[in-house]
Design a protein around this motif. Sequence first.
Motif, PDB file in Angstrom:
ATOM      1  N   LEU A 251       0.820  -1.216   0.000  1.00  0.00           N
ATOM      2  CA  LEU A 251       0.000   0.000   0.000  1.00  0.00           C
ATOM      3  C   LEU A 251       0.852   1.264   0.000  1.00  0.00           C
ATOM      4  CD1 LEU A 251      -2.822  -1.011   2.514  1.00  0.00           C
ATOM      5  CD2 LEU A 251      -2.973  -0.864   0.010  1.00  0.00           C
ATOM      6  N   ARG A 252       2.049   1.173   0.546  1.00  0.00           N
ATOM      7  CA  ARG A 252       2.905   2.359   0.619  1.00  0.00           C
ATOM      8  C   ARG A 252       3.352   2.821  -0.763  1.00  0.00           C
ATOM      9  NH1 ARG A 252       6.882  -0.218   5.018  1.00  0.00           N
ATOM     10  NH2 ARG A 252       6.450  -1.961   3.598  1.00  0.00           N
ATOM     11  N   ILE A 253       3.412   1.886  -1.724  1.00  0.00           N
ATOM     12  CA  ILE A 253       3.800   2.265  -3.086  1.00  0.00           C
ATOM     13  C   ILE A 253       2.722   3.153  -3.691  1.00  0.00           C
ATOM     14  CG2 ILE A 253       4.293   1.396  -5.405  1.00  0.00           C
ATOM     15  CD1 ILE A 253       5.369  -1.153  -4.076  1.00  0.00           C
ATOM     16  N   GLN A 254       1.459   2.743  -3.548  1.00  0.00           N
ATOM     17  CA  GLN A 254       0.360   3.544  -4.084  1.00  0.00           C
ATOM     18  C   GLN A 254       0.295   4.907  -3.403  1.00  0.00           C
ATOM     19  OE1 GLN A 254      -3.413   1.283  -4.621  1.00  0.00           O
ATOM     20  NE2 GLN A 254      -2.298  -0.412  -3.674  1.00  0.00           N
ATOM     21  N   ALA A 255       0.487   4.914  -2.081  1.00  0.00           N
ATOM     22  CA  ALA A 255       0.425   6.175  -1.337  1.00  0.00           C
ATOM     23  C   ALA A 255       1.537   7.123  -1.778  1.00  0.00           C
ATOM     24  CB  ALA A 255       0.518   5.894   0.165  1.00  0.00           C
ATOM     25  N   THR A 256       2.714   6.575  -1.986  1.00  0.00           N
ATOM     26  CA  THR A 256       3.844   7.395  -2.421  1.00  0.00           C
ATOM     27  C   THR A 256       3.589   7.976  -3.805  1.00  0.00           C
ATOM     28  OG1 THR A 256       5.390   6.071  -1.113  1.00  0.00           O
ATOM     29  CG2 THR A 256       6.316   7.384  -2.914  1.00  0.00           C
ATOM     30  N   PHE A 257       3.019   7.163  -4.701  1.00  0.00           N
ATOM     31  CA  PHE A 257       2.723   7.616  -6.050  1.00  0.00           C
ATOM     32  C   PHE A 257       1.718   8.754  -6.023  1.00  0.00           C
ATOM     33  CE2 PHE A 257       0.938   6.295 -10.450  1.00  0.00           C
ATOM     34  CZ  PHE A 257       1.738   7.251 -11.067  1.00  0.00           C
ATOM     35  N   ALA A 258       0.663   8.582  -5.229  1.00  0.00           N
ATOM     36  CA  ALA A 258      -0.376   9.618  -5.143  1.00  0.00           C
ATOM     37  C   ALA A 258       0.197  10.916  -4.585  1.00  0.00           C
ATOM     38  CB  ALA A 258      -1.529   9.123  -4.275  1.00  0.00           C
ATOM     39  N   LEU A 259       1.020  10.799  -3.544  1.00  0.00           N
ATOM     40  CA  LEU A 259       1.609  11.985  -2.928  1.00  0.00           C
ATOM     41  C   LEU A 259       2.569  12.677  -3.896  1.00  0.00           C
ATOM     42  CD1 LEU A 259       1.989  13.757  -0.426  1.00  0.00           C
ATOM     43  CD2 LEU A 259       3.795  12.176   0.321  1.00  0.00           C
ATOM     44  N   ALA A 260       3.372  11.892  -4.623  1.00  0.00           N
ATOM     45  CA  ALA A 260       4.335  12.478  -5.548  1.00  0.00           C
ATOM     46  C   ALA A 260       3.620  13.191  -6.696  1.00  0.00           C
ATOM     47  CB  ALA A 260       5.256  11.392  -6.095  1.00  0.00           C
ATOM     48  N   ARG A 261       2.541  12.599  -7.184  1.00  0.00           N
ATOM     49  CA  ARG A 261       1.796  13.237  -8.275  1.00  0.00           C
ATOM     50  C   ARG A 261       1.129  14.519  -7.789  1.00  0.00           C
ATOM     51  NH1 ARG A 261      -0.948   9.197 -12.726  1.00  0.00           N
ATOM     52  NH2 ARG A 261       0.726   9.551 -14.215  1.00  0.00           N
ATOM     53  N   TRP A 262       0.614  14.485  -6.565  1.00  0.00           N
ATOM     54  CA  TRP A 262      -0.004  15.696  -6.022  1.00  0.00           C
ATOM     55  C   TRP A 262       1.044  16.794  -5.887  1.00  0.00           C
ATOM     56  CZ3 TRP A 262       1.111  18.442  -1.589  1.00  0.00           C
ATOM     57  CH2 TRP A 262       0.225  19.497  -1.299  1.00  0.00           C
ATOM     58  N   ALA A 263       2.215  16.443  -5.355  1.00  0.00           N
ATOM     59  CA  ALA A 263       3.276  17.436  -5.181  1.00  0.00           C
ATOM     60  C   ALA A 263       3.708  18.011  -6.525  1.00  0.00           C
ATOM     61  CB  ALA A 263       4.471  16.806  -4.468  1.00  0.00           C
ATOM     62  N   ALA A 264       3.788  17.142  -7.550  1.00  0.00           N
ATOM     63  CA  ALA A 264       4.185  17.611  -8.874  1.00  0.00           C
ATOM     64  C   ALA A 264       3.150  18.571  -9.450  1.00  0.00           C
ATOM     65  CB  ALA A 264       4.380  16.420  -9.809  1.00  0.00           C
ATOM     66  N   SER A 265       1.877  18.310  -9.154  1.00  0.00           N
ATOM     67  CA  SER A 265       0.807  19.169  -9.692  1.00  0.00           C
ATOM     68  C   SER A 265       0.823  20.563  -9.066  1.00  0.00           C
ATOM     69  CB  SER A 265      -0.544  18.504  -9.465  1.00  0.00           C
ATOM     70  OG  SER A 265      -0.886  18.517  -8.070  1.00  0.00           O
ATOM     71  N   GLN A 266       1.444  20.697  -7.902  1.00  0.00           N
ATOM     72  CA  GLN A 266       1.497  21.981  -7.229  1.00  0.00           C
ATOM     73  C   GLN A 266       2.628  22.868  -7.708  1.00  0.00           C
ATOM     74  OE1 GLN A 266      -1.127  22.598  -5.029  1.00  0.00           O
ATOM     75  NE2 GLN A 266      -1.676  20.634  -6.006  1.00  0.00           N
ATOM     76  N   ARG A 267       3.554  22.289  -8.483  1.00  0.00           N
ATOM     77  CA  ARG A 267       4.663  23.095  -8.982  1.00  0.00           C
ATOM     78  C   ARG A 267       4.209  23.958 -10.145  1.00  0.00           C
ATOM     79  NH1 ARG A 267       9.025  18.694 -10.253  1.00  0.00           N
ATOM     80  NH2 ARG A 267       8.448  17.242  -8.613  1.00  0.00           N
TER      81      ARG A 267
END
Length: 271
Positions: A251-267
């Motif tokens: 589950l941590r892989i999915q969570a990391t992916f979601a968080l990384a994509r969210w962070a990228a969208s904020q740039r």
Amino acid sequence: MAEFILGSFAFTTAVLRQEDVGHDFHCVLTVRDSEARMLRAGPSFSVQVKSTPEPVRYSKSYEIDWIVDQENPFFLCVADRKNLRCDVYSTWNRLNAFTQHGRLATELLPDEPLAQPMLGDDQVLRVPLGPPVVSLTAQESVGDAAGRVGAVMRHWIELDRQNIVNNHAGMHWIQGPAAWVTNEPPGAKDQQRFYWNSKNLQACIDNFGRSAVGLLLTIENARRDGITDVPTEIVLDLETAYAAFAPAMDLRIQATFALARWAASQRPDRE
């Protein structure tokens, strides 16, 4: 003598006899910094020293565990006192033996032509090491040859470390040169072997997830930076494959992916 010669291209720490569990020296490759006029610490490795090129056997259970569980690049050094020479052998081929056959009594065979390790009728794994990767005399160790040998050793240290790390990560892909010349970097012609087992299914699914996440995020970043434009259909295929396996992943892989994509969208987009 071995410490003197090894010390010409590495910082060496001899293991006290009462603490000797197999390694005779813990070493850190020296890197010459000509601008700063100093030696810097490079990658680490360990060395076992023998006085003859006879097969080195690990047959007791604790010896087998020790050689199988090496976490640092491991080299065998044959010290020829008569000729004041050290021949250093990479043991990277041991990983082919253990990955294919498991934990069994093992013999390392210096100077034996490189080949796939074989399991004998006596249930002993025999691992050919090929020729020395470096060879140096005491006289040569005080000259420029030591620097050249150090540069060659770096290639072999990095090769062994990559295989060790991949193995520990559950990616049993063993890579190494098909042939080499002593005191020269490994040749460009590699031999690669991959091993698989149904017991590793979960590790493979998780590794696929990590690789897919890394690739998708890198593609997005490369597009943003204008470096490359991977066809959209390829990206969609990768996302579909990732989504299909996602429910079975850590589950941590999915969570990391979601968080990384969210962070990228904020740039903010770059001009």
